[in-house]
Design a protein around this motif. Structure first.
Motif, PDB file in Angstrom:
ATOM      1  N   VAL A  36     -37.023  11.866 -32.762  1.00 50.31           N
ATOM      2  CA  VAL A  36     -36.950  11.300 -33.998  1.00 50.31           C
ATOM      3  C   VAL A  36     -35.742  10.062 -33.938  1.00 50.31           C
ATOM      4  O   VAL A  36     -35.918   9.051 -34.288  1.00 50.31           O
ATOM      5  CB  VAL A  36     -36.806  11.842 -35.093  1.00 50.31           C
ATOM      6  CG1 VAL A  36     -36.366  11.449 -36.479  1.00 50.31           C
ATOM      7  CG2 VAL A  36     -37.886  12.933 -35.561  1.00 50.31           C
ATOM      8  N   ASP A  37     -34.642  10.744 -33.210  1.00 54.57           N
ATOM      9  CA  ASP A  37     -33.453   9.633 -33.048  1.00 54.57           C
ATOM     10  C   ASP A  37     -33.944   8.719 -32.262  1.00 54.57           C
ATOM     11  O   ASP A  37     -33.459   7.453 -32.649  1.00 54.57           O
ATOM     12  CB  ASP A  37     -32.348  10.547 -32.584  1.00 54.57           C
ATOM     13  CG  ASP A  37     -31.696  11.461 -33.678  1.00 54.57           C
ATOM     14  OD1 ASP A  37     -31.169  10.678 -34.614  1.00 54.57           O
ATOM     15  OD2 ASP A  37     -31.648  12.805 -33.447  1.00 54.57           O
ATOM     16  N   ARG A  38     -34.583   8.894 -31.183  1.00 54.44           N
ATOM     17  CA  ARG A  38     -34.884   7.653 -30.258  1.00 54.44           C
ATOM     18  C   ARG A  38     -35.977   6.545 -30.818  1.00 54.44           C
ATOM     19  O   ARG A  38     -35.834   5.508 -30.824  1.00 54.44           O
ATOM     20  CB  ARG A  38     -35.483   8.267 -28.787  1.00 54.44           C
ATOM     21  CG  ARG A  38     -34.503   8.887 -28.253  1.00 54.44           C
ATOM     22  CD  ARG A  38     -35.112   9.409 -26.709  1.00 54.44           C
ATOM     23  NE  ARG A  38     -35.288   8.316 -25.879  1.00 54.44           N
ATOM     24  CZ  ARG A  38     -36.080   8.354 -24.734  1.00 54.44           C
ATOM     25  NH1 ARG A  38     -36.370   9.663 -24.396  1.00 54.44           N
ATOM     26  NH2 ARG A  38     -36.261   7.437 -23.796  1.00 54.44           N
ATOM     27  N   LEU A  39     -36.889   7.215 -31.544  1.00 58.22           N
ATOM     28  CA  LEU A  39     -37.762   6.366 -32.308  1.00 58.22           C
ATOM     29  C   LEU A  39     -36.856   5.491 -33.325  1.00 58.22           C
ATOM     30  O   LEU A  39     -37.091   4.240 -33.480  1.00 58.22           O
ATOM     31  CB  LEU A  39     -38.813   7.334 -33.239  1.00 58.22           C
ATOM     32  CG  LEU A  39     -39.588   6.570 -34.068  1.00 58.22           C
ATOM     33  CD1 LEU A  39     -40.565   5.391 -33.203  1.00 58.22           C
ATOM     34  CD2 LEU A  39     -40.920   7.582 -34.721  1.00 58.22           C
ATOM     35  N   LEU A  40     -36.111   6.100 -34.087  1.00 61.44           N
ATOM     36  CA  LEU A  40     -35.386   5.343 -35.201  1.00 61.44           C
ATOM     37  C   LEU A  40     -34.291   4.320 -34.487  1.00 61.44           C
ATOM     38  O   LEU A  40     -34.166   3.080 -34.815  1.00 61.44           O
ATOM     39  CB  LEU A  40     -34.466   6.168 -36.113  1.00 61.44           C
ATOM     40  CG  LEU A  40     -35.302   7.009 -36.893  1.00 61.44           C
ATOM     41  CD1 LEU A  40     -34.247   8.036 -37.625  1.00 61.44           C
ATOM     42  CD2 LEU A  40     -36.084   6.253 -37.855  1.00 61.44           C
ATOM     43  N   SER A  41     -33.858   4.580 -33.218  1.00 64.65           N
ATOM     44  CA  SER A  41     -32.815   3.821 -32.450  1.00 64.65           C
ATOM     45  C   SER A  41     -33.853   2.533 -32.183  1.00 64.65           C
ATOM     46  O   SER A  41     -33.339   1.284 -31.910  1.00 64.65           O
ATOM     47  CB  SER A  41     -32.257   4.443 -31.366  1.00 64.65           C
ATOM     48  OG  SER A  41     -31.302   5.305 -31.702  1.00 64.65           O
ATOM     49  N   HIS A  42     -35.123   2.741 -31.569  1.00 64.07           N
ATOM     50  CA  HIS A  42     -36.061   1.724 -31.168  1.00 64.07           C
ATOM     51  C   HIS A  42     -36.131   0.943 -32.434  1.00 64.07           C
ATOM     52  O   HIS A  42     -35.980  -0.497 -32.028  1.00 64.07           O
ATOM     53  CB  HIS A  42     -37.250   2.472 -30.616  1.00 64.07           C
ATOM     54  CG  HIS A  42     -38.222   1.307 -30.517  1.00 64.07           C
ATOM     55  ND1 HIS A  42     -38.388   0.531 -29.154  1.00 64.07           N
ATOM     56  CD2 HIS A  42     -39.225   1.048 -31.115  1.00 64.07           C
ATOM     57  CE1 HIS A  42     -39.261  -0.073 -29.256  1.00 64.07           C
ATOM     58  NE2 HIS A  42     -40.055   0.046 -30.282  1.00 64.07           N
ATOM     59  N   GLU A  43     -36.463   1.419 -33.506  1.00 61.53           N
ATOM     60  CA  GLU A  43     -36.622   0.266 -34.528  1.00 61.53           C
ATOM     61  C   GLU A  43     -35.536  -0.493 -34.907  1.00 61.53           C
ATOM     62  O   GLU A  43     -35.687  -1.636 -35.262  1.00 61.53           O
ATOM     63  CB  GLU A  43     -37.238   1.164 -35.666  1.00 61.53           C
ATOM     64  CG  GLU A  43     -38.831   1.985 -35.562  1.00 61.53           C
ATOM     65  CD  GLU A  43     -39.220   2.226 -37.102  1.00 61.53           C
ATOM     66  OE1 GLU A  43     -40.326   2.268 -37.129  1.00 61.53           O
ATOM     67  OE2 GLU A  43     -38.245   2.664 -37.985  1.00 61.53           O
ATOM     68  N   VAL A  44     -34.368   0.173 -34.829  1.00 61.02           N
ATOM     69  CA  VAL A  44     -33.077  -0.747 -35.280  1.00 61.02           C
ATOM     70  C   VAL A  44     -33.020  -1.711 -34.048  1.00 61.02           C
ATOM     71  O   VAL A  44     -32.776  -2.958 -34.390  1.00 61.02           O
ATOM     72  CB  VAL A  44     -31.800   0.350 -34.993  1.00 61.02           C
ATOM     73  CG1 VAL A  44     -30.673  -0.638 -35.137  1.00 61.02           C
ATOM     74  CG2 VAL A  44     -31.898   1.300 -36.302  1.00 61.02           C
ATOM     75  N   ALA A  45     -33.240  -1.461 -32.873  1.00 63.33           N
ATOM     76  CA  ALA A  45     -33.241  -2.209 -31.608  1.00 63.33           C
ATOM     77  C   ALA A  45     -34.237  -3.441 -32.001  1.00 63.33           C
ATOM     78  O   ALA A  45     -33.791  -4.573 -31.394  1.00 63.33           O
ATOM     79  CB  ALA A  45     -33.223  -1.634 -30.457  1.00 63.33           C
TER      80      ALA A  45
END
Length: 242
Positions: free
Chosen positions: A91-100
């Motif tokens: 989940v953290d990596r998915l959200l980080s991807h969206e931020v990026a």
């Protein structure tokens, strides 16, 4: 939960199967296992539980199912992006991807989230999970009500208090009115108990459901906490009204 004397265990309620699914979404550390486990848990708990209440909660159940699809679609899209083959796992990596990707406007206090996105889907799923958790806590608090009038009073007050604490701060005028209209047609206490454990023995059904309500709330709260924490770490807490 097995009765004394070694008899067969009581029939599973929607609450019991939902609680088991929600516990499967968390690792022993208390963090979310992965996106797939989280969405599977919600589809096995929150969505069917709301659907079981009939037309009164059909709108909420449909919204939750729609938000599950948003998160799943975002995870699939992220997995297809270059160098992110395992992104859908966390989940953290998915959200980080969206931020990026630049689709959101992160902020310490009130982010602006794109819709559709994993972040907006997770935001509303955590709020809905918190609502049902608090509602069940309120209904089962204090054990079995003394009579039908007390049961109805507790049930209605618990629903109202849960809504005000979990969803109302983020609902605009239209959504507030939709919820209030639906709440007026929610099943009564006796009907709710029967719906949640239709195959249970009538003499023990109420006690079984109240026990499972408490267990469901215990299982649901840490999952809502974990989703909210992931959104906060990514600076994707959106407090706007919808």
């Amino acid at each position: 939960r097995r009765p004394r004397g070694g008899g067969p265990p009581p029939p599973a309620t929607l609450l019991a199967t939902g609680a088991q699914a929600l516990r499967g979404a968390l690792a022993p550390s208390g963090k979310l296992r992965d996106v797939a486990a989280l969405l599977s848990a919600i589809e096995a708990s929150l969505v069917p539980l709301l659907s079981s209440f009939g037309p009164s909660m059909a709108f909420a159940a449909q919204n939750d199912a729609r938000n599950v699809r948003k998160v799943r679609a975002a995870a699939s899209a992220a997995a297809a992006a270059p160098d992110t083959a395992s992104l859908q796992d966390g989940v953290d990596r998915l959200l980080s991807h969206e931020v990026a990707s630049g689709c959101h406007k992160p902020a310490e206090k009130s982010a602006v989230l794109a819709d559709p996105s994993a972040a907006i889907g997770l935001t509303w799923l955590s709020r809905s999970l918190r609502f049902i958790c608090m509602w069940m806590e309120g209904v089962c608090a204090g054990g079995a009500p003394v009579d039908a009038a007390a049961a109805t009073k507790r049930y209605r007050e618990a629903m109202s208090a849960a809504y005000e604490a979990s969803l109302a701060p983020y609902h605009g005028w239209l959504n507030r009115n939709i919820f209030n209209g639906c709440a007026k047609h929610a099943p009564g206490y006796a009907s709710l108990i029967a719906t949640l454990a239709p195959t249970a023995d009538e003499a023990t059904r109420e006690a079984l459901v109240l026990m499972d309500m408490a267990d469901f709330a215990t299982a649901a709260a840490p999952v809502a906490d974990a989703v909210e924490a992931a959104l906060a770490r990514a600076k994707l807490v959106d407090s706007r009204r919808a």
